[in-house]
Design a protein around this motif. Structure first.
Motif, PDB file in Angstrom:
ATOM      1  N   UNK A  36      -2.262   3.772  19.591  1.00 48.54           N
ATOM      2  CA  UNK A  36      -2.309   4.259  18.737  1.00 48.54           C
ATOM      3  C   UNK A  36      -1.950   3.394  17.399  1.00 48.54           C
ATOM      4  N   UNK A  37      -2.525   2.962  16.148  1.00 45.88           N
ATOM      5  CA  UNK A  37      -1.495   3.344  15.389  1.00 45.88           C
ATOM      6  C   UNK A  37      -1.106   2.906  14.661  1.00 45.88           C
ATOM      7  N   UNK A  38       0.336   2.353  14.428  1.00 40.35           N
ATOM      8  CA  UNK A  38       1.469   2.619  13.509  1.00 40.35           C
ATOM      9  C   UNK A  38       1.190   2.681  11.922  1.00 40.35           C
ATOM     10  N   UNK A  39       1.865   3.466  11.628  1.00 41.96           N
ATOM     11  CA  UNK A  39       1.835   4.433   9.927  1.00 41.96           C
ATOM     12  C   UNK A  39       2.998   3.728   8.588  1.00 41.96           C
ATOM     13  N   UNK A  40       2.091   2.708   7.879  1.00 38.90           N
ATOM     14  CA  UNK A  40       4.393   2.954   7.574  1.00 38.90           C
ATOM     15  C   UNK A  40       3.627   2.744   5.663  1.00 38.90           C
ATOM     16  N   UNK A  41       4.970   3.385   5.203  1.00 33.75           N
ATOM     17  CA  UNK A  41       4.600   3.676   3.845  1.00 33.75           C
ATOM     18  C   UNK A  41       4.865   2.333   2.923  1.00 33.75           C
ATOM     19  N   UNK A  42       3.692   2.175   1.481  1.00 35.64           N
ATOM     20  CA  UNK A  42       4.016   0.815   1.242  1.00 35.64           C
ATOM     21  C   UNK A  42       4.381   1.716  -0.268  1.00 35.64           C
ATOM     22  N   UNK A  43       4.900   0.858  -1.130  1.00 36.50           N
ATOM     23  CA  UNK A  43       5.760   0.985  -2.705  1.00 36.50           C
ATOM     24  C   UNK A  43       4.841   0.189  -3.373  1.00 36.50           C
ATOM     25  N   UNK A  44       4.668   1.134  -4.212  1.00 38.81           N
ATOM     26  CA  UNK A  44       3.936   0.031  -5.772  1.00 38.81           C
ATOM     27  C   UNK A  44       5.525   0.002  -7.141  1.00 38.81           C
ATOM     28  N   UNK A  45       5.851  -1.155  -7.317  1.00 34.71           N
ATOM     29  CA  UNK A  45       6.627  -1.047  -8.299  1.00 34.71           C
ATOM     30  C   UNK A  45       5.616  -1.785  -9.207  1.00 34.71           C
ATOM     31  N   UNK A  46       6.643  -1.241 -10.489  1.00 38.02           N
ATOM     32  CA  UNK A  46       6.257  -2.315 -12.146  1.00 38.02           C
ATOM     33  C   UNK A  46       7.160  -3.011 -12.682  1.00 38.02           C
ATOM     34  N   UNK A  47       7.125  -4.280 -12.758  1.00 37.00           N
ATOM     35  CA  UNK A  47       7.618  -4.754 -14.208  1.00 37.00           C
ATOM     36  C   UNK A  47       7.248  -5.696 -14.879  1.00 37.00           C
ATOM     37  N   UNK A  48       7.590  -6.445 -15.907  1.00 32.75           N
ATOM     38  CA  UNK A  48       6.899  -6.043 -17.444  1.00 32.75           C
ATOM     39  C   UNK A  48       5.389  -6.733 -17.324  1.00 32.75           C
ATOM     40  N   UNK A  49       5.069  -5.341 -16.518  1.00 31.41           N
ATOM     41  CA  UNK A  49       3.337  -4.565 -17.072  1.00 31.41           C
ATOM     42  C   UNK A  49       2.511  -5.220 -15.246  1.00 31.41           C
ATOM     43  N   UNK A  50       3.715  -5.461 -14.855  1.00 35.30           N
ATOM     44  CA  UNK A  50       3.055  -5.724 -13.142  1.00 35.30           C
ATOM     45  C   UNK A  50       3.045  -5.100 -12.125  1.00 35.30           C
ATOM     46  N   UNK A  51       2.097  -4.872 -11.576  1.00 37.34           N
ATOM     47  CA  UNK A  51       2.821  -3.953 -10.303  1.00 37.34           C
ATOM     48  C   UNK A  51       2.565  -5.080  -8.765  1.00 37.34           C
ATOM     49  N   UNK A  52       3.623  -4.329  -7.959  1.00 39.58           N
ATOM     50  CA  UNK A  52       3.479  -4.881  -6.853  1.00 39.58           C
ATOM     51  C   UNK A  52       3.667  -4.731  -5.663  1.00 39.58           C
ATOM     52  N   UNK A  53       3.078  -4.612  -4.854  1.00 40.08           N
ATOM     53  CA  UNK A  53       3.724  -3.154  -3.459  1.00 40.08           C
ATOM     54  C   UNK A  53       4.926  -4.302  -2.509  1.00 40.08           C
ATOM     55  N   UNK A  54       5.409  -3.188  -2.503  1.00 44.15           N
ATOM     56  CA  UNK A  54       7.015  -3.531  -1.295  1.00 44.15           C
ATOM     57  C   UNK A  54       7.002  -2.794  -0.515  1.00 44.15           C
ATOM     58  N   UNK A  55       7.457  -2.830   1.263  1.00 47.43           N
ATOM     59  CA  UNK A  55       7.593  -2.277   1.994  1.00 47.43           C
ATOM     60  C   UNK A  55       8.472  -1.235   1.876  1.00 47.43           C
ATOM     61  N   UNK A  56       9.322  -0.638   3.142  1.00 45.37           N
ATOM     62  CA  UNK A  56      10.349   0.098   2.783  1.00 45.37           C
ATOM     63  C   UNK A  56      11.408  -1.394   3.561  1.00 45.37           C
ATOM     64  N   UNK A  57      11.453  -2.189   3.699  1.00 45.25           N
ATOM     65  CA  UNK A  57      12.141  -2.864   3.785  1.00 45.25           C
ATOM     66  C   UNK A  57      13.033  -4.131   3.287  1.00 45.25           C
ATOM     67  N   UNK A  58      11.864  -4.098   1.949  1.00 42.98           N
ATOM     68  CA  UNK A  58      12.080  -5.253   1.721  1.00 42.98           C
ATOM     69  C   UNK A  58      12.148  -4.212  -0.175  1.00 42.98           C
ATOM     70  N   UNK A  59      12.893  -2.971  -0.710  1.00 43.44           N
ATOM     71  CA  UNK A  59      12.531  -2.494  -2.129  1.00 43.44           C
ATOM     72  C   UNK A  59      13.080  -3.752  -2.649  1.00 43.44           C
TER      73      UNK A  59
END
Length: 507
Positions: free
Chosen positions: A206-229
């Motif tokens: 079965x494939x594993x699932x994880x949440x990806x978090x999108x943060x924004x700074x200085x008008x730029x968005x970047x994706x992070x995982x739960x381990x490196x927020x």
């Protein structure tokens, strides 16, 4: 002239290499296909049942095991003879006839698609019907090439010993067919191998699932995982999140698609595979056709499990009525559960088969004839040999297969001249013996005919003399030996030996 000679040698060398490669590809494919069928005759028999059901030939279902063994033997022997270059004229012809039958059949299966997997390589390699058809087309083309270049096929063995390679190959492949029918396949290509933990195998694919978090700074968005927020003190602000699938981790246990056991309408799978103690499953895809010759051993094993507190369940795909008939005929008292027929056949071969589990891990797959008898069931399972996990080492088994086949073939190759000489002398001895017996029969026949002719010419022997026939000529008297003439006195013998001159002087 020299250039033509050089080109001719190059062409001849290229042709020899093409013949060798064609022989290697076609022969190797047949050997592999036949051997994987021989290892698992029940798997091939199940595939024959599917074919017969698709073509409405259910009356042939009782011969599926025989057809499976015959197909494995034919493919393996044809491949061996083609690899060794034995019977260089007849072998390519037989391979050509075989492919002429299978290739149109595979074309129909590819178009109609009544069965998704043809089963030509058993459970070792799964091919689609179209892939199998194109494979047969390639093999057929190479076989036609070998037919026209059969004179270039150089046999690895002399003609006098080629039949020995075929005989040993026949015994070799039948030996593994016997193991697969009466026990379990020597090599297991199915997902339910010994040592596999079923709960882990159920989730490993079965494939594993994880949440990806999108943060924004200085008008730029970047994706992070739960381990490196990112920390909010650095100016990152949360925007959104979404769920993403990741690849399943690679594990040694193969993924199992379906393993569900029902007791009536209740799913009891977790209750069985998560039991940390021993659990014994009596697997039978069809109780109406199950072998009941070892029901005493099975019932004794059930009584032992009740005494020591182990779980024992009969898992079948038969109807409730067929299950009740089985219980009445065998006197069994164990509980019954139900599972998909294909899953039961995939787990273990044979009808029935006993599966030993502990903590959801497969420890043993046992034919009823291999179960311990009542005299051996006197201690807990962890103190018995039957309770210990069976060692399944595929690398060692593959090594044994190669050694068991190639070592006798190598010995025969090194001693083929001596073996050919011994075979020639045996043939000569048998030929001389046959000639002597034939000569003796002819001599006896000639004596009988000559005796009959003499008797027909002698009037006394035929009875024409009437009453004048002496009594000695009667049938009873003819068997008595004639008395020998009395030996003359010594003086008479001496006189008879005198020379004529001496007699004249005496006179």
């Amino acid at each position: 002239m020299e250039s033509r000679t050089t080109n001719g040698k190059c062409n001849a060398r290229l042709m020899r290499w093409l013949v060798f490669l064609s022989r290697l590809v076609v022969g190797g494919t047949f050997v592999f296909s036949g051997f994987v069928k021989a290892i698992d005759p029940y798997g091939t028999a199940y595939k024959f049942e599917d074919y017969f059901a698709a073509f409405h030939l259910e009356f042939l279902s009782s011969f599926t095991t025989l057809f499976a063994v015959a197909l494995a033997v034919v493919e393996f022997l044809l491949g061996v003879h083609l690899l060794f270059g034995s019977y260089r004229k007849s072998t390519p012809r037989l391979v050509f006839l075989f492919l002429c039958v299978m290739t149109p059949l595979m074309l129909y299966l590819a178009i109609a698609n009544p069965i998704s997997d043809c089963g030509c390589f058993g459970d070792a390699v799964h091919l689609s019907n179209w892939a199998t058809f194109f494979k047969n087309v390639v093999l057929l083309g190479l076989t036609v090439f070998l037919l026209y270049t059969s004179k270039r096929l150089r046999g690895l063995y002399n003609k006098e010993v080629q039949w020995l390679t075929g005989l040993y190959s026949l015994v070799f492949v039948l030996f593994f067919c016997y193991i697969g029918i009466n026990y379990q396949p020597y090599l297991d290509f199915r997902p339910y191998k010994i040592g596999v933990n079923i709960p882990e195998a159920l989730t490993s694919g079965e494939p594993q699932r994880e949440f990806v978090f999108i943060y924004e700074k200085d008008g730029k968005q970047q994706e992070f995982t739960l381990d490196n927020l990112p920390p909010e003190e650095e100016g990152w602000s949360f925007v959104d999140r979404y769920e993403k699938e990741t690849e399943a981790p690679q594990t040694q246990a193969p993924a199992i698609d379906e393993f569900t056991i029902y007791r009536g309408a209740v799913d009891v799978t977790d209750e069985i595979i998560n039991d940390e103690s021993y659990c014994i499953l009596l697997l039978s895809p069809d109780l109406s056709k199950a072998d009941d010759s070892e029901v005493d051993r099975i019932n004794e094993l059930y009584d032992y499990c009740v005494e020591w507190g182990y779980k024992f369940v009969c898992v079948t795909s038969s109807s409730p009525r067929e299950a009740e008939v089985w219980l009445e005929n065998t006197g069994a008292e164990y509980p019954l559960c139900f599972m998909d027929k294909t899953t039961i056949r995939t787990i273990a071969r044979g009808n029935p088969c006993v599966l030993l589990l502990k903590g959801g891990t497969i420890l043993r797959k046992t034919a009823p004839s291999q179960l311990p008898d009542e005299t051996q069931l006197t201690r807990p399972l962890d103190q018995l040999d039957y309770g210990r996990p069976e060692l399944y080492r595929p690398q060692r088994r593959i090594g044994f297969i190669f050694v068991a086949y190639l070592f006798p073939m190598l010995v025969l190759l090194l001693t083929e001249k001596m073996v050919a000489m011994i075979i020639g002398r045996i043939k000569l001895w048998r030929l001389n013996r046959i000639r002597r017996r034939r000569a003796e029969r002819d001599a006896l026949a000639a004596v009988g005919e000559s005796g009959g002719d003499d008797a027909s010419q002698d009037p006394e022997s035929t009875g024409e003399a009437g009453d004048s026939r002496p009594e000695e000529a009667q049938p009873g008297a003819a068997l008595e030996p004639e008395p020998e003439a009395p030996e003359p006195p010594a003086d008479d013998r001496a006189e008879s030996q005198e020379k004529p001159e001496e007699r004249e002087i005496i006179k």
